[in-house]
Design a protein around this motif. Structure first.
Motif, PDB file in Angstrom:
ATOM      1  N   VAL A  19      94.421  52.774  44.860  1.00 34.01           N
ATOM      2  CA  VAL A  19      95.926  52.736  45.154  1.00 34.01           C
ATOM      3  C   VAL A  19      96.491  52.840  46.368  1.00 34.01           C
ATOM      4  CG1 VAL A  19      98.147  53.574  44.248  1.00 34.01           C
ATOM      5  CG2 VAL A  19      95.942  53.532  42.638  1.00 34.01           C
ATOM      6  N   ALA A  20      97.174  52.000  46.959  1.00 34.32           N
ATOM      7  CA  ALA A  20      97.558  52.061  48.558  1.00 34.32           C
ATOM      8  C   ALA A  20      99.165  52.024  48.547  1.00 34.32           C
ATOM      9  CB  ALA A  20      96.963  50.938  49.072  1.00 34.32           C
ATOM     10  N   GLY A  21      99.553  52.936  49.353  1.00 36.86           N
ATOM     11  CA  GLY A  21     101.242  52.897  49.335  1.00 36.86           C
ATOM     12  C   GLY A  21     101.536  52.206  50.696  1.00 36.86           C
ATOM     13  N   THR A  22     102.710  51.528  50.802  1.00 34.44           N
ATOM     14  CA  THR A  22     102.980  50.482  51.613  1.00 34.44           C
ATOM     15  C   THR A  22     104.506  50.488  51.941  1.00 34.44           C
ATOM     16  OG1 THR A  22     102.729  48.294  52.694  1.00 34.44           O
ATOM     17  CG2 THR A  22     103.168  48.332  50.522  1.00 34.44           C
ATOM     18  N   CYS A  23     104.990  50.265  53.340  1.00 32.61           N
ATOM     19  CA  CYS A  23     106.313  50.232  53.417  1.00 32.61           C
ATOM     20  C   CYS A  23     106.557  49.060  54.425  1.00 32.61           C
ATOM     21  CB  CYS A  23     107.051  51.232  54.022  1.00 32.61           C
ATOM     22  SG  CYS A  23     106.238  51.864  55.615  1.00 32.61           S
ATOM     23  N   GLY A  24     105.453  48.479  54.902  1.00 31.60           N
ATOM     24  CA  GLY A  24     105.422  47.318  55.633  1.00 31.60           C
ATOM     25  C   GLY A  24     105.285  47.717  57.197  1.00 31.60           C
ATOM     26  N   SER A  25     105.217  49.042  57.674  1.00 29.84           N
ATOM     27  CA  SER A  25     104.949  49.312  58.792  1.00 29.84           C
ATOM     28  C   SER A  25     103.494  49.000  59.178  1.00 29.84           C
ATOM     29  CB  SER A  25     105.222  50.872  59.172  1.00 29.84           C
ATOM     30  OG  SER A  25     104.183  51.514  58.362  1.00 29.84           O
ATOM     31  N   LEU A  26     103.478  48.994  60.758  1.00 30.21           N
ATOM     32  CA  LEU A  26     101.955  48.773  61.209  1.00 30.21           C
ATOM     33  C   LEU A  26     101.065  49.795  60.408  1.00 30.21           C
ATOM     34  CD1 LEU A  26     102.592  47.627  64.982  1.00 30.21           C
ATOM     35  CD2 LEU A  26     102.134  46.273  62.843  1.00 30.21           C
ATOM     36  N   GLY A  27     101.509  51.020  60.442  1.00 34.26           N
ATOM     37  CA  GLY A  27     100.419  51.910  60.020  1.00 34.26           C
ATOM     38  C   GLY A  27     100.077  51.745  58.608  1.00 34.26           C
ATOM     39  N   SER A  28     101.271  51.398  57.696  1.00 32.80           N
ATOM     40  CA  SER A  28     100.841  51.097  56.232  1.00 32.80           C
ATOM     41  C   SER A  28      99.976  49.738  56.134  1.00 32.80           C
ATOM     42  CB  SER A  28     102.078  51.179  55.611  1.00 32.80           C
ATOM     43  OG  SER A  28     102.727  49.819  55.745  1.00 32.80           O
ATOM     44  N   LEU A  29     100.079  48.970  57.341  1.00 33.19           N
ATOM     45  CA  LEU A  29      99.275  47.710  57.038  1.00 33.19           C
ATOM     46  C   LEU A  29      98.019  48.040  57.307  1.00 33.19           C
ATOM     47  CD1 LEU A  29     101.609  44.914  58.577  1.00 33.19           C
ATOM     48  CD2 LEU A  29     100.912  45.148  56.066  1.00 33.19           C
ATOM     49  N   THR A  30      97.709  48.800  58.212  1.00 33.12           N
ATOM     50  CA  THR A  30      96.439  49.233  58.556  1.00 33.12           C
ATOM     51  C   THR A  30      95.589  50.158  57.374  1.00 33.12           C
ATOM     52  OG1 THR A  30      96.985  49.779  60.956  1.00 33.12           O
ATOM     53  CG2 THR A  30      94.966  50.873  60.152  1.00 33.12           C
ATOM     54  N   ALA A  31      96.321  51.025  56.813  1.00 30.89           N
ATOM     55  CA  ALA A  31      95.974  51.472  55.391  1.00 30.89           C
ATOM     56  C   ALA A  31      95.666  50.575  54.365  1.00 30.89           C
ATOM     57  CB  ALA A  31      96.948  52.603  55.100  1.00 30.89           C
ATOM     58  N   LEU A  32      96.519  49.494  54.319  1.00 34.08           N
ATOM     59  CA  LEU A  32      96.401  48.430  53.229  1.00 34.08           C
ATOM     60  C   LEU A  32      95.247  47.728  53.454  1.00 34.08           C
ATOM     61  CD1 LEU A  32      97.687  47.376  50.817  1.00 34.08           C
ATOM     62  CD2 LEU A  32      98.801  45.850  52.158  1.00 34.08           C
ATOM     63  N   HIS A  33      94.833  47.494  54.964  1.00 34.66           N
ATOM     64  CA  HIS A  33      93.271  46.617  55.136  1.00 34.66           C
ATOM     65  C   HIS A  33      92.074  47.673  54.573  1.00 34.66           C
ATOM     66  CE1 HIS A  33      94.551  42.780  56.626  1.00 34.66           C
ATOM     67  NE2 HIS A  33      95.846  43.459  57.172  1.00 34.66           N
TER      68      HIS A  33
END
Length: 185
Positions: A19-33
């Motif tokens: 499960v990954a949280g995102t908001c669209g920020s660059l940091g959340s995209l790094t976590a998503l990858h």
């Protein structure tokens, strides 16, 4: 949601969830990858969660009205934002894992913990770069998840390029000249 465990997909058995949280920020995209890489390594499903809240808090709670149309519009905007984030993160192709996108009403930390169900799940959150002002204004989602999650939590630091980008933005805001030698590192 438990019935999704151990499902057959493209000739292999999918076990567990990341499960990954995102908001669209660059940091959340790094976590998503990073979450995608963890889901591949574990043969797990990737559940991407975007938390949303209606503007002005709970509709009708302050006598402003709006009710159902406002909630429907807020939810539609969150779903649209989630689709944009997934397209930005993975392009038009598939991410290579079973993917579920969820727009969940609530605060980010609570929405992520509501999505995590089992101790087998892995929760992936970005830590973001947080200065003293931002820490005072908004609580840390990563800290909340680390303190309350019933499963392992992977806190992903921002990309090293994020610090460079933030430094360039500060220079632009303060109208300080950019040194091209700093950019070429």
């Amino acid at each position: 949601m438990r019935e999704a465990r151990g499902i057959e997909q493209e000739g292999r058995t999918v076990r567990g969830r990341v499960v990954a949280g995102t908001c669209g920020s660059l940091g959340s995209l790094t976590a998503l990858h990073r979450a995608r890489a963890e889901a591949r390594a574990r043969d797990a499903e990737l559940w991407v969660v975007l938390a949303w809240q209606p503007p002005l808090g709970e509709p009708g709670g302050r006598g402003r009205g709006g009710g159902t149309p406002l909630l429907a519009a807020s939810r539609a905007a969150a779903v649209s934002r989630l689709r944009e984030v997934l397209a930005t993160a993975f392009g038009e192709g598939t991410p290579g894992v079973a993917l579920a996108g969820l727009a969940v009403r609530g605060t980010p930390g609570a929405a992520l913990l509501d999505t995590v169900r089992d101790a087998d799940d892995l929760l992936v959150v970005g830590t973001g770069s947080r200065g003293p002002l931002l820490r005072a204004l908004r609580p840390s989602v990563a800290r909340y998840c680390l303190a309350h999650a019933p499963c392992p939590v992977l806190a992903v630091p921002p990309s090293p390029l994020q610090a460079d980008l933030d430094a360039v933005r500060r220079r632009i805001v303060w109208r300080r000249p950019l040194d091209s030698a700093d950019l070429a590192r």
